[in-house]
Design a protein around this motif. Structure first.
Motif, PDB file in Angstrom:
ATOM      1  N   LYS A   1      42.864  32.695  24.860  1.00 39.21           N
ATOM      2  CA  LYS A   1      42.494  32.593  26.277  1.00 39.21           C
ATOM      3  C   LYS A   1      41.005  32.847  26.466  1.00 39.21           C
ATOM      4  O   LYS A   1      40.336  32.124  27.212  1.00 39.21           O
ATOM      5  CB  LYS A   1      43.313  33.576  27.118  1.00 39.21           C
ATOM      6  N   ALA A   2      40.484  33.853  25.799  1.00 42.55           N
ATOM      7  CA  ALA A   2      39.060  34.168  25.907  1.00 42.55           C
ATOM      8  C   ALA A   2      38.200  33.013  25.385  1.00 42.55           C
ATOM      9  O   ALA A   2      37.167  32.686  25.983  1.00 42.55           O
ATOM     10  CB  ALA A   2      38.749  35.450  25.143  1.00 42.55           C
ATOM     11  N   GLN A   3      38.617  32.397  24.308  1.00 43.53           N
ATOM     12  CA  GLN A   3      37.877  31.250  23.770  1.00 43.53           C
ATOM     13  C   GLN A   3      37.859  30.099  24.768  1.00 43.53           C
ATOM     14  O   GLN A   3      36.812  29.465  24.972  1.00 43.53           O
ATOM     15  CB  GLN A   3      38.486  30.786  22.451  1.00 43.53           C
ATOM     16  N   LEU A   4      38.994  29.821  25.395  1.00 42.01           N
ATOM     17  CA  LEU A   4      39.060  28.740  26.373  1.00 42.01           C
ATOM     18  C   LEU A   4      38.173  29.031  27.577  1.00 42.01           C
ATOM     19  O   LEU A   4      37.473  28.150  28.071  1.00 42.01           O
ATOM     20  CB  LEU A   4      40.506  28.507  26.820  1.00 42.01           C
ATOM     21  N   ILE A   5      38.204  30.265  28.054  1.00 43.36           N
ATOM     22  CA  ILE A   5      37.369  30.642  29.197  1.00 43.36           C
ATOM     23  C   ILE A   5      35.898  30.502  28.843  1.00 43.36           C
ATOM     24  O   ILE A   5      35.108  29.994  29.640  1.00 43.36           O
ATOM     25  CB  ILE A   5      37.722  32.066  29.676  1.00 43.36           C
ATOM     26  N   ALA A   6      35.527  30.930  27.644  1.00 46.60           N
ATOM     27  CA  ALA A   6      34.146  30.816  27.192  1.00 46.60           C
ATOM     28  C   ALA A   6      33.716  29.350  27.127  1.00 46.60           C
ATOM     29  O   ALA A   6      32.602  29.004  27.518  1.00 46.60           O
ATOM     30  CB  ALA A   6      33.957  31.494  25.843  1.00 46.60           C
ATOM     31  N   GLU A   7      34.602  28.503  26.648  1.00 47.85           N
ATOM     32  CA  GLU A   7      34.286  27.066  26.582  1.00 47.85           C
ATOM     33  C   GLU A   7      34.112  26.479  27.982  1.00 47.85           C
ATOM     34  O   GLU A   7      33.209  25.663  28.194  1.00 47.85           O
ATOM     35  CB  GLU A   7      35.376  26.320  25.824  1.00 47.85           C
ATOM     36  N   LEU A   8      34.951  26.885  28.922  1.00 49.83           N
ATOM     37  CA  LEU A   8      34.811  26.409  30.293  1.00 49.83           C
ATOM     38  C   LEU A   8      33.505  26.883  30.903  1.00 49.83           C
ATOM     39  O   LEU A   8      32.835  26.124  31.611  1.00 49.83           O
ATOM     40  CB  LEU A   8      35.994  26.872  31.151  1.00 49.83           C
ATOM     41  N   ASP A   9      33.144  28.131  30.637  1.00 48.83           N
ATOM     42  CA  ASP A   9      31.892  28.662  31.149  1.00 48.83           C
ATOM     43  C   ASP A   9      30.695  27.901  30.577  1.00 48.83           C
ATOM     44  O   ASP A   9      29.733  27.624  31.283  1.00 48.83           O
ATOM     45  CB  ASP A   9      31.750  30.160  30.828  1.00 48.83           C
ATOM     46  N   ASP A  10      30.777  27.559  29.284  1.00 41.32           N
ATOM     47  CA  ASP A  10      29.705  26.797  28.654  1.00 41.32           C
ATOM     48  C   ASP A  10      29.577  25.405  29.267  1.00 41.32           C
ATOM     49  O   ASP A  10      28.474  24.895  29.449  1.00 41.32           O
ATOM     50  CB  ASP A  10      29.942  26.663  27.143  1.00 41.32           C
ATOM     51  N   GLN A  11      30.694  24.788  29.599  1.00 42.51           N
ATOM     52  CA  GLN A  11      30.684  23.449  30.207  1.00 42.51           C
ATOM     53  C   GLN A  11      30.096  23.486  31.601  1.00 42.51           C
ATOM     54  O   GLN A  11      29.424  22.559  32.023  1.00 42.51           O
ATOM     55  CB  GLN A  11      32.087  22.879  30.251  1.00 42.51           C
ATOM     56  N   GLU A  12      30.390  24.564  32.329  1.00 42.35           N
ATOM     57  CA  GLU A  12      29.918  24.671  33.714  1.00 42.35           C
ATOM     58  C   GLU A  12      28.457  25.110  33.781  1.00 42.35           C
ATOM     59  O   GLU A  12      27.761  24.775  34.715  1.00 42.35           O
ATOM     60  CB  GLU A  12      30.779  25.657  34.495  1.00 42.35           C
ATOM     61  N   GLY A  13      28.037  25.873  32.792  1.00 48.58           N
ATOM     62  CA  GLY A  13      26.692  26.456  32.826  1.00 48.58           C
ATOM     63  C   GLY A  13      25.716  25.600  32.173  1.00 48.58           C
ATOM     64  O   GLY A  13      24.754  25.095  32.361  1.00 48.58           O
TER      65      GLY A  13
END
Length: 109
Positions: free
Chosen positions: A97-109
């Motif tokens: 879950k943490a990896q997925l959230i980090a990937e989403l944050d990277d895509q948005e940022g």
């Protein structure tokens, strides 16, 4: 549309999003546990990646983690029992879950 319809649509979208994220997290967890098992089996590199993909696909047979546990238990033999595999699955879900959230944050940022 009424406010009620707007809220209903928003809840439906959130539910769909949450279910999609859970599906992705479980698939990621299964990949991670597959890599863990591959290491126990002495596999590395592309062989470990291929094995991890097999474990992800093994989860598509039945609902819940039982099919993955059975597959890993059969493959690992004395290296890990069902309780150890369940514990590893529980340990790796928050990581996935943490990896997925980090990937989403990277895509948005």
């Amino acid at each position: 549309m009424t406010t009620f319809d707007d809220r209903k649509n928003a809840f439906e979208k959130k539910y769909a999003h949450d279910e999609e994220m859970l599906f992705k997290a479980v698939a990621r967890r299964n990949r991670l546990v597959g890599l863990w098992a591959a290491e126990l089996l002495g596999k590395s590199g592309s062989e470990a990646d291929a094995y991890a993909k097999e474990i992800v696909l093994a989860d598509l047979k039945l609902p819940g983690p039982d099919d993955v546990i059975e597959r890993l238990e059969a493959d690992l033999g004395a290296r890990a029992d069902a309780a150890t595999i369940r514990a590893k699955l529980d340990e790796l879900l928050p990581v996935a879950k943490a990896q997925l959230i980090a990937e989403l944050d990277d895509q948005e940022g």
